[in-house]
Design an enzyme around this catalytic site. Structure first.
Site, PDB file in Angstrom:
ATOM      1  N   ALA A  74       0.840  -1.206   0.000  1.00 57.21           N
ATOM      2  CA  ALA A  74       0.000   0.000   0.000  1.00 57.21           C
ATOM      3  C   ALA A  74       0.868   1.246   0.000  1.00 57.21           C
ATOM      4  O   ALA A  74       0.629   2.201  -0.755  1.00 57.21           O
ATOM      5  CB  ALA A  74      -0.934  -0.005   1.208  1.00 57.21           C
ATOM      6  N   ASP A  75       1.900   1.266   0.838  1.00 54.50           N
ATOM      7  CA  ASP A  75       2.830   2.395   0.855  1.00 54.50           C
ATOM      8  C   ASP A  75       3.525   2.561  -0.486  1.00 54.50           C
ATOM      9  O   ASP A  75       3.644   3.674  -1.023  1.00 54.50           O
ATOM     10  CB  ASP A  75       3.898   2.175   1.935  1.00 54.50           C
ATOM     11  CG  ASP A  75       3.412   2.512   3.333  1.00 54.50           C
ATOM     12  OD1 ASP A  75       2.611   3.450   3.466  1.00 54.50           O
ATOM     13  OD2 ASP A  75       3.829   1.837   4.279  1.00 54.50           O
ATOM     14  N   LEU A  76       4.028   1.466  -1.016  1.00 55.73           N
ATOM     15  CA  LEU A  76       4.809   1.548  -2.253  1.00 55.73           C
ATOM     16  C   LEU A  76       3.949   1.965  -3.434  1.00 55.73           C
ATOM     17  O   LEU A  76       4.359   2.793  -4.259  1.00 55.73           O
ATOM     18  CB  LEU A  76       5.488   0.204  -2.521  1.00 55.73           C
ATOM     19  CG  LEU A  76       6.520  -0.198  -1.463  1.00 55.73           C
ATOM     20  CD1 LEU A  76       6.935  -1.653  -1.646  1.00 55.73           C
ATOM     21  CD2 LEU A  76       7.730   0.718  -1.507  1.00 55.73           C
ATOM     22  N   GLY A 116       3.273   5.635  -3.233  1.00 54.03           N
ATOM     23  CA  GLY A 116       4.431   6.381  -3.714  1.00 54.03           C
ATOM     24  C   GLY A 116       4.520   6.396  -5.227  1.00 54.03           C
ATOM     25  O   GLY A 116       4.811   7.435  -5.845  1.00 54.03           O
TER      26      GLY A 116
END
Length: 401
Positions: A187-189, A192
């Site tokens: 989810a973070d990647l 980004g």
């Protein structure tokens, strides 16, 4: 560049890299993973990235581990993963001097990246309106957990929470009763990645309008945005997808299978490939249970059993060689040490060497994009906290004159 603050000449920083964005300045106020990953992607493309960290400890990911490396075992490999090609300055955003420095940097930047909780940047004295007063051409990337507005817009968000809330865990794991998180902080990647391409689009738009704009994404949006056929299975087909282990939700045979010495993966996307696999494994490809993908999927458990009865007769290397001869997509399941030792990985520039001030020459995962003529570009190591304070201040003074 920096909107109306464009200078007619380029002032170099030590971290400058050649690339499509080598005239862009990014002010990175983010921390942890989603925002830093976006900034790192822009740095990989040649942007000049100035990472702003709190003097007391810096980005919290500097403390995330194990593993930790270095003589004092105090360097986080987590931090190293998301901060190559950046410079670090230490600034307390709550002090008058810190705010004044940020104002100066905003005036000379093209992009500002932040992933504070909704409203935090406003309370620090930098709402979007103020940022665009300082620099009308500034592109602002704002990454939140669940969106900047809506009934739950102010919720804090971390990767695993978002994986669960956005449905990804319900699609991952051995069965519907045992949801799993994706092993990477996906989810973070993804947030980004989405943020970085949104920034590039906004910079292109600025060429036409002369004005910057706000680009917003979230962990929720990033995961929901890659539901793809799982999403339409529900929105159009009325079916709620569930976890299916290591086998595809719509195609059969497509997944991981046991052979004599472990597992291999086989992906059969059409009936031509199926006939090759079936013949190789001694299965009648035209029998009613397996004639079409719809038939094969309806009888998938039986199909897997029949295939594995044949596959256990030989080891993985045997089957991968035979499948390659037939032109059928297949592959091993590699551990990360195998991936980074693989000649193909290295041939694609997916491992880069950098000189770290403490660790010396180290290898980092490399950027996923390649540009003609830039494959051999040098990268810079993730910085120590505040290591570029003097260099950035010198550059800023020159830029302002």
């Amino acid at each position: 560049m920096g909107g109306e603050n464009v200078l007619p000449h380029r002032i170099k920083l030590e971290a400058d890299l050649p690339g499509p964005l080598d005239d862009i300045v990014v002010l990175d106020l983010s921390r942890a993973l989603a925002g830093p990953h976006a900034a790192q992607m822009l740095g990989d493309l040649g942007a000049r990235v100035i990472k702003v960290e709190h003097p007391a400890g810096g980005d919290e990911s500097r403390g995330w581990g194990p593993p930790f490396v270095g003589p004092d075992h105090d360097i986080s490999t987590y931090f190293l993963a998301a901060n190559r090609n950046k410079q670090s300055i230490a600034v307390d955003l709550k002090t008058p001097d810190g705010k004044a420095l940020i104002e100066r940097l905003v005036r000379q930047s093209d992009v500002l990246i932040e992933n504070f909780r909704t409203g935090v940047l406003d309370r620090l004295g930098f709402p979007v309106e103020r940022l665009h007063e300082l620099n009308p051409g500034l592109v602002v990337l704002s990454i939140t957990g669940f969106g900047h507005d809506g009934p739950e817009g102010g919720r804090p968000g971390y990767d695993q929470i978002a994986q669960g809330e956005a449905g990804l865990m319900s699609l991952t794991g051995p069965s519907a009763d045992e949801p799993y998180r994706v092993g990477a902080s996906i989810a973070d990647l993804l947030a980004g990645i989405h943020g970085a391409y949104g920034v590039v689009a906004a910079l292109y738009d600025r060429k036409r309008t002369g004005k910057g704009r706000v680009v917003r994404t979230s962990l929720l949006a990033a995961v929901t945005g890659v539901h793809s056929y799982h999403g339409t299975a529900w929105t159009v087909g009325g079916q709620v997808p569930v976890a299916g282990g290591n086998h595809h939700a719509s195609i059969a045979p497509y997944g991981a299978f046991h052979c004599a010495d472990g597992m291999l993966q086989i992906a059969v996307a059409n009936d031509v490939q199926w006939r090759k696999v079936a013949t190789l494994l001694g299965i009648d490809p035209g029998q009613p249970r397996y004639a079409t993908n719809r038939d094969r999927f309806a009888h998938r458990d039986e199909l897997i059993t029949d295939m594995e009865k044949a596959l256990v007769a030989h080891d993985r290397a045997h089957w991968l060689a035979r499948l390659a001869e037939e032109g059928v997509p297949a592959g091993a399941i590699r551990s990360l040490d195998e991936v980074y030792a693989w000649d193909q990985t290295r041939s694609q520039g997916l491992v880069v060497e950098v000189d770290h001030p403490v660790l010396g020459r180290i290898e980092l995962p490399g950027p996923p994009l390649r540009f003609d003529g830039l494959d051999e570009a040098e990268h810079t190591a993730p910085p120590a906290l505040g290591q570029d304070q003097d260099a950035v201040l010198r550059w800023l003074r020159e830029r302002e004159t």
